[in-house]
Design a protein around this motif. Structure first.
Motif, PDB file in Angstrom:
ATOM      1  N   CYS A  98      32.151  49.204  29.445  1.00 54.30           N
ATOM      2  CA  CYS A  98      30.942  48.372  29.518  1.00 54.30           C
ATOM      3  C   CYS A  98      30.168  48.612  30.805  1.00 54.30           C
ATOM      4  O   CYS A  98      30.745  48.999  31.823  1.00 54.30           O
ATOM      5  N   TYR A 104      27.360  45.015  28.529  1.00 53.54           N
ATOM      6  CA  TYR A 104      26.904  45.933  27.474  1.00 53.54           C
ATOM      7  C   TYR A 104      28.040  46.867  27.078  1.00 53.54           C
ATOM      8  O   TYR A 104      28.508  47.686  27.876  1.00 53.54           O
ATOM      9  N   ASP A 105      28.504  46.728  25.845  1.00 54.14           N
ATOM     10  CA  ASP A 105      29.490  47.641  25.268  1.00 54.14           C
ATOM     11  C   ASP A 105      28.707  48.882  24.831  1.00 54.14           C
ATOM     12  O   ASP A 105      28.059  48.892  23.781  1.00 54.14           O
ATOM     13  N   ARG A 158      29.320  50.835  21.345  1.00 53.50           N
ATOM     14  CA  ARG A 158      29.028  50.001  20.162  1.00 53.50           C
ATOM     15  C   ARG A 158      27.598  49.459  20.196  1.00 53.50           C
ATOM     16  O   ARG A 158      27.190  48.749  19.289  1.00 53.50           O
ATOM     17  N   ASP A 159      26.866  49.755  21.263  1.00 54.56           N
ATOM     18  CA  ASP A 159      25.483  49.272  21.407  1.00 54.56           C
ATOM     19  C   ASP A 159      25.417  47.758  21.219  1.00 54.56           C
ATOM     20  O   ASP A 159      24.626  47.248  20.428  1.00 54.56           O
ATOM     21  N   ASP A 160      26.271  47.052  21.931  1.00 53.86           N
ATOM     22  CA  ASP A 160      26.401  45.599  21.781  1.00 53.86           C
ATOM     23  C   ASP A 160      26.166  44.951  23.143  1.00 53.86           C
ATOM     24  O   ASP A 160      26.962  45.123  24.057  1.00 53.86           O
ATOM     25  N   HIS A 201      23.659  37.539  21.801  1.00 52.36           N
ATOM     26  CA  HIS A 201      24.324  38.775  21.369  1.00 52.36           C
ATOM     27  C   HIS A 201      23.189  39.640  20.818  1.00 52.36           C
ATOM     28  O   HIS A 201      22.627  39.328  19.764  1.00 52.36           O
ATOM     29  N   ASN A 202      22.829  40.687  21.545  1.00 50.53           N
ATOM     30  CA  ASN A 202      21.615  41.450  21.267  1.00 50.53           C
ATOM     31  C   ASN A 202      20.429  40.477  21.208  1.00 50.53           C
ATOM     32  O   ASN A 202      20.177  39.790  22.180  1.00 50.53           O
ATOM     33  N   ILE A 241      33.624  39.592  26.344  1.00 45.48           N
ATOM     34  CA  ILE A 241      32.862  39.573  25.083  1.00 45.48           C
ATOM     35  C   ILE A 241      33.656  38.818  24.011  1.00 45.48           C
ATOM     36  O   ILE A 241      33.116  37.976  23.295  1.00 45.48           O
ATOM     37  N   LYS A 294      32.466  35.475  22.044  1.00 40.72           N
ATOM     38  CA  LYS A 294      32.361  35.455  20.587  1.00 40.72           C
ATOM     39  C   LYS A 294      33.360  34.477  19.967  1.00 40.72           C
ATOM     40  O   LYS A 294      33.247  34.135  18.788  1.00 40.72           O
ATOM     41  N   ARG A 316      33.950  48.448  11.230  1.00 32.38           N
ATOM     42  CA  ARG A 316      33.261  49.567  11.896  1.00 32.38           C
ATOM     43  C   ARG A 316      32.860  50.654  10.899  1.00 32.38           C
ATOM     44  O   ARG A 316      32.268  51.655  11.294  1.00 32.38           O
TER      45      ARG A 316
END
Lengths: 252, 252
Positions: free
Chosen positions: A97, A114-115, A118-120, A133-134, A187, A191, B118
């Motif tokens: 991250c 930012y992961d 995974r673009d998260d 989350h985004n 994260i 979540k 995934r």
């Protein structure tokens, strides 16, 4: 400010992903399992440059390049970890991250995790009154107990002596997870897919995570409920209020 | 045969994803951390139905519904785990896999591990002479040593007594990872992002993984190098040839 920071993070991520195709230059910091690469350093330089341009008066507390001794309580401090989970970055090319936190006079205002692969992106905190989350607001997780969730642990707690009661805590939980990247554990806590985390962390490992946990009224502290020092590596525990009460009974 | 199996897996995944919106019916099997849900059972029924239609003579060895006592060495056996990582499925709604293996007269021919959320499918084995990641052939990972990689471990090995030398093995490695889902550990081994895995596993937990590991000339066994029994839960170790030689020195 948050829009600028998000832009820097996405730009830094592009540079990191491009660098994955090149040979890494890997150095050891404190022993063979504490690594730093040219990409960590270059990414920190990139972020520092962006911060300096945006706010020349801000202070920086960062993992690399000798910027690791900054007083968190003085003015505006950007806490940055250019690559959190460097071991995963080197050996897996995923599960790492970028993390940035903004503190004002010692109060956490904004956190960003930012992961990259995974673009998260998880971001928010008291300044915004929300966590995202985004582009979607993240709901606050339920205040679950140890016996109702999964607890994240740092590797060194599990391979060392059992002085942090990892076995007892792990057996009380529904299971233990070890991800090798503090950002991914935070994260999961945000979540609600893990409800606690114990590890040995440096300020840049926990700064962004705790700012967002604070927004969710979750709890965190150092060893035996001491406040986190923001000065060097230390024991960290955090999670839902319920989990934190239970962990504290182990006198850690 | 592989095209049919891939279709069944994608169809089963759609059913599982749809079920994530509904309330789960959760039962305990052997204790409070060994869960089964209505979705595990329904997914197994779905896969069993597909297999029976495709090959009425095939035998089935599966986690749920009392199909867990099938002789692996007799004829064609489909080994199925409808949801591997049920705890993650329940508490995280991610980090779980569908796994299917095909054995012919005791010889592993095909393995399939699908990381549902995934959308990542790993499949192949001796029948195809290859292993694929989705539509792309997966290269064989390097024969790295313990000190050069990350080792996956099952939760119970770390929260129990240290009789499997998890501390020593973990310290020798670059780090320990606990993912709570055997399928994800096997995926990591096949990709080369972890180079070993020790756990307590049932046949449906390891069948698909070892078929693909075999294709890559990797090693695996039960406790003290005994062959895996395919009969009940047992100690499992597997990884690169180099890692397996090193682990064996601990007499496990």
């Amino acid at each position: 400010m948050e829009n600028e920071i998000i832009q820097w993070i996405y730009q830094a991520a592009e540079k990191i992903k491009a660098a994955l195709n090149d040979e890494l230059v890997i150095d050891e910091k404190n022993g063979r399992t504490d690594l730093v690469t040219n990409v960590d350093k270059e990414t920190q330089d990139f972020l520092v440059d962006k911060i300096r341009t945006y706010d020349p008066d801000a202070h920086i507390l960062g993992e690399e390049n000798g910027q690791d001794q900054t007083d968190i309580s003085n003015g505006r401090v950007f806490v940055i970890d250019p690559i959190d989970g460097t071991m995963n970055f080197v050996l897996q090319k995923e599960n790492f991250c970028i993390m940035i936190a903004v503190f004002e006079e010692g109060i956490g205002q904004l956190g960003f995790i930012y992961d990259v692969m995974r673009d998260d992106l998880f971001w928010g905190g008291p300044k915004l009154g929300k966590v995202f989350h985004n582009r979607k607001e993240l709901p606050k997780p339920a205040n679950t107990k140890l016996a109702d969730g999964l607890i994240g642990m740092g590797v060194s707690l599990v391979t060392g002596e059992n002085k942090f009661h990892t076995k007892e805590i792990g057996r009380e939980a529904m299971g233990v997870r070890i991800l090798g990247c503090a950002g991914l554990d935070f994260i999961a806590i945000l979540k609600g897919t893990q409800n606690g985390y114990i590890s040995r962390l440096s300020p840049w490992d926990y700064a962004a995570g705790i700012v967002m946990m604070q927004q969710f009224d979750m709890a965190f502290s150092g060893f035996q409920d001491q406040p986190l020092s923001f000065n060097g590596r230390e024991f960290f525990k955090g999670g839902t209020q319920a989990v934190m009460s239970e962990i504290t009974e182990y006198d850690i």
